[in-house]
Design a protein around this motif. Structure first.
Motif, PDB file in Angstrom:
ATOM      1  N   LYS A 104       0.825  -1.209   0.000  1.00 58.75           N
ATOM      2  CA  LYS A 104       0.000   0.000   0.000  1.00 58.75           C
ATOM      3  C   LYS A 104       0.863   1.264   0.000  1.00 58.75           C
ATOM      4  N   LEU A 105       1.891   1.265   0.837  1.00 57.45           N
ATOM      5  CA  LEU A 105       2.783   2.426   0.889  1.00 57.45           C
ATOM      6  C   LEU A 105       3.510   2.599  -0.438  1.00 57.45           C
ATOM      7  N   ARG A 106       3.859   1.455  -1.052  1.00 63.93           N
ATOM      8  CA  ARG A 106       4.527   1.516  -2.352  1.00 63.93           C
ATOM      9  C   ARG A 106       3.619   2.165  -3.390  1.00 63.93           C
ATOM     10  N   GLU A 107       2.343   1.811  -3.375  1.00 57.51           N
ATOM     11  CA  GLU A 107       1.393   2.410  -4.318  1.00 57.51           C
ATOM     12  C   GLU A 107       1.266   3.916  -4.089  1.00 57.51           C
ATOM     13  N   ASP A 108       1.224   4.327  -2.815  1.00 59.07           N
ATOM     14  CA  ASP A 108       1.105   5.753  -2.492  1.00 59.07           C
ATOM     15  C   ASP A 108       2.335   6.525  -2.992  1.00 59.07           C
ATOM     16  N   VAL A 109       3.491   5.938  -2.818  1.00 60.86           N
ATOM     17  CA  VAL A 109       4.726   6.609  -3.239  1.00 60.86           C
ATOM     18  C   VAL A 109       4.798   6.683  -4.770  1.00 60.86           C
ATOM     19  N   ILE A 110       4.458   5.578  -5.441  1.00 62.13           N
ATOM     20  CA  ILE A 110       4.512   5.544  -6.902  1.00 62.13           C
ATOM     21  C   ILE A 110       3.515   6.522  -7.512  1.00 62.13           C
ATOM     22  N   ARG A 111       2.392   6.733  -6.821  1.00 60.54           N
ATOM     23  CA  ARG A 111       1.367   7.647  -7.323  1.00 60.54           C
ATOM     24  C   ARG A 111       1.913   9.079  -7.451  1.00 60.54           C
ATOM     25  N   LYS A 112       2.933   9.387  -6.664  1.00 64.19           N
ATOM     26  CA  LYS A 112       3.515  10.729  -6.699  1.00 64.19           C
ATOM     27  C   LYS A 112       4.417  10.939  -7.917  1.00 64.19           C
ATOM     28  N   PHE A 113       4.802   9.844  -8.556  1.00 61.92           N
ATOM     29  CA  PHE A 113       5.813   9.951  -9.613  1.00 61.92           C
ATOM     30  C   PHE A 113       5.373  10.850 -10.760  1.00 61.92           C
ATOM     31  N   ASP A 114       4.145  10.664 -11.264  1.00 60.35           N
ATOM     32  CA  ASP A 114       3.675  11.457 -12.407  1.00 60.35           C
ATOM     33  C   ASP A 114       3.614  12.941 -12.084  1.00 60.35           C
ATOM     34  N   LYS A 115       3.217  13.284 -10.854  1.00 58.46           N
ATOM     35  CA  LYS A 115       3.086  14.690 -10.492  1.00 58.46           C
ATOM     36  C   LYS A 115       4.431  15.329 -10.153  1.00 58.46           C
ATOM     37  N   ASP A 116       5.307  14.556  -9.496  1.00 60.85           N
ATOM     38  CA  ASP A 116       6.577  15.119  -9.021  1.00 60.85           C
ATOM     39  C   ASP A 116       7.658  14.040  -9.034  1.00 60.85           C
ATOM     40  N   PRO A 117       8.269  13.772 -10.202  1.00 57.51           N
ATOM     41  CA  PRO A 117       9.298  12.720 -10.288  1.00 57.51           C
ATOM     42  C   PRO A 117      10.468  12.952  -9.327  1.00 57.51           C
ATOM     43  N   GLN A 118      10.909  14.210  -9.221  1.00 56.15           N
ATOM     44  CA  GLN A 118      12.024  14.508  -8.327  1.00 56.15           C
ATOM     45  C   GLN A 118      11.634  14.254  -6.870  1.00 56.15           C
ATOM     46  N   GLY A 119      10.410  14.646  -6.515  1.00 59.89           N
ATOM     47  CA  GLY A 119       9.936  14.394  -5.154  1.00 59.89           C
ATOM     48  C   GLY A 119       9.810  12.911  -4.870  1.00 59.89           C
ATOM     49  N   PHE A 120       9.441  12.133  -5.888  1.00 60.62           N
ATOM     50  CA  PHE A 120       9.352  10.668  -5.761  1.00 60.62           C
ATOM     51  C   PHE A 120      10.706  10.081  -5.396  1.00 60.62           C
ATOM     52  N   ILE A 121      11.759  10.544  -6.119  1.00 61.22           N
ATOM     53  CA  ILE A 121      13.113  10.059  -5.847  1.00 61.22           C
ATOM     54  C   ILE A 121      13.549  10.477  -4.449  1.00 61.22           C
ATOM     55  N   ARG A 122      13.296  11.738  -4.079  1.00 62.39           N
ATOM     56  CA  ARG A 122      13.703  12.233  -2.764  1.00 62.39           C
ATOM     57  C   ARG A 122      13.013  11.453  -1.638  1.00 62.39           C
ATOM     58  N   GLU A 123      11.740  11.126  -1.845  1.00 60.67           N
ATOM     59  CA  GLU A 123      10.999  10.374  -0.837  1.00 60.67           C
ATOM     60  C   GLU A 123      11.645   9.012  -0.591  1.00 60.67           C
ATOM     61  N   LEU A 124      12.030   8.341  -1.661  1.00 63.48           N
ATOM     62  CA  LEU A 124      12.663   7.026  -1.509  1.00 63.48           C
ATOM     63  C   LEU A 124      14.060   7.153  -0.889  1.00 63.48           C
ATOM     64  N   GLN A 125      14.805   8.186  -1.289  1.00 66.42           N
ATOM     65  CA  GLN A 125      16.143   8.376  -0.727  1.00 66.42           C
ATOM     66  C   GLN A 125      16.088   8.621   0.774  1.00 66.42           C
ATOM     67  N   LYS A 126      15.104   9.381   1.226  1.00 72.82           N
ATOM     68  CA  LYS A 126      14.985   9.660   2.660  1.00 72.82           C
ATOM     69  C   LYS A 126      14.697   8.397   3.462  1.00 72.82           C
ATOM     70  N   ARG A 127      14.039   7.427   2.837  1.00 73.74           N
ATOM     71  CA  ARG A 127      13.672   6.192   3.534  1.00 73.74           C
ATOM     72  C   ARG A 127      14.796   5.152   3.521  1.00 73.74           C
ATOM     73  N   ALA A 128      15.863   5.412   2.779  1.00 80.89           N
ATOM     74  CA  ALA A 128      16.937   4.424   2.640  1.00 80.89           C
ATOM     75  C   ALA A 128      17.648   4.171   3.965  1.00 80.89           C
ATOM     76  N   ASP A 129      18.035   2.921   4.157  1.00 79.95           N
ATOM     77  CA  ASP A 129      18.720   2.540   5.388  1.00 79.95           C
ATOM     78  C   ASP A 129      19.513   1.263   5.130  1.00 79.95           C
ATOM     79  N   GLY A 130      20.507   1.015   5.955  1.00 81.52           N
ATOM     80  CA  GLY A 130      21.275  -0.226   5.870  1.00 81.52           C
ATOM     81  C   GLY A 130      21.912  -0.451   4.513  1.00 81.52           C
TER      82      GLY A 130
END
Length: 227
Positions: A58-84
């Protein structure tokens, strides 16, 4: 030649100044390739694919939904969640270079692009060709000093003064490159015609690439002076 005709030697080279061997366009990092650490002391290369695959559906779908509106924001959102292990590499960065990076805005100067160090197999590596060039230069310097000593302190050839050298064109018959080639041929006793390659004493020297250990590189400003 067979392998039996070659000898292998291990050299330890100690750099006296920072070294940068660029990797061209393939090694250039764009803003979507990295993030700044919280303390702004490191650049962190992130695998956004690994982050995306870890998220629950579900969270993946919410994040992917942002891609069309804001591709850069989509990338930033995933980068902020990165760990390990999703952080592929951490490289230290100078305070001045960190100030030039503005990932939330348009960036200043280099527009957030970083020219990465040459890599082989994903690791920063000193190419053998660059090392061979450094060895060649060091040997030429030693040969020059030997010939000066043999001539009781007199240079073997007249070299242009620095001011004259600066005025010489970079290419052509009377260029700096031509003068350097002439000096090299004299020091190495290399033919100046089509036999040059066959008479080059370093023609059979092969220098292996040298992978660098983790933490050996640092991101900083590089100034190129061309004249």
């Amino acid at each position: 030649m067979t392998s039996a005709q070659f000898e292998s030697h291990e050299f330890v080279l100690v750099p006296l100044s920072p070294i940068h061997v660029g990797g061209g366009e393939e090694a250039k990092w764009l803003p979507e390739d990295y993030r700044l650490s919280g303390d702004r002391r490191f650049i962190e290369r992130v695998s956004v694919r690994a982050v995306l695959s870890r998220l629950d559906p579900k969270l993946r779908e919410d994040v992917i939904r942002k891609f069309d509106k804001d591709p850069q924001g989509f990338i930033r959102e995933l980068q902020k969640r990165a760990d390990g292990e999703e952080i592929v590499e951490r490289i230290s960065i100078s305070p001045q270079s960190a100030e030039d990076i503005d990932l939330d805005g348009g960036g200043r100067g280099r527009q957030n692009e970083i020219d990465g160090f040459y890599r082989s197999g994903g690791r920063p590596t000193l190419p053998g060709s660059s090392l061979k060039g450094a060895l060649r230069t060091a040997w030429l310097r030693d040969l020059w000093e030997l010939k000066v000593r043999q001539a009781d302190g007199r240079p073997p050839v007249k070299m242009p003064a620095l001011a004259e050298w600066k005025r010489m064109p970079p290419k052509g018959r009377d260029s700096r490159a031509a003068k350097a080639r002439e000096l090299e041929q004299m020091l190495l006793d290399v033919a100046s015609d089509e036999q040059a390659t066959d008479t080059d004493p370093l023609r059979d020297l092969t220098v292996a690439d040298a992978p660098l250990p983790a933490g050996a590189t640092r991101i900083d400003k590089v100034v190129s002076w061309k004249g």
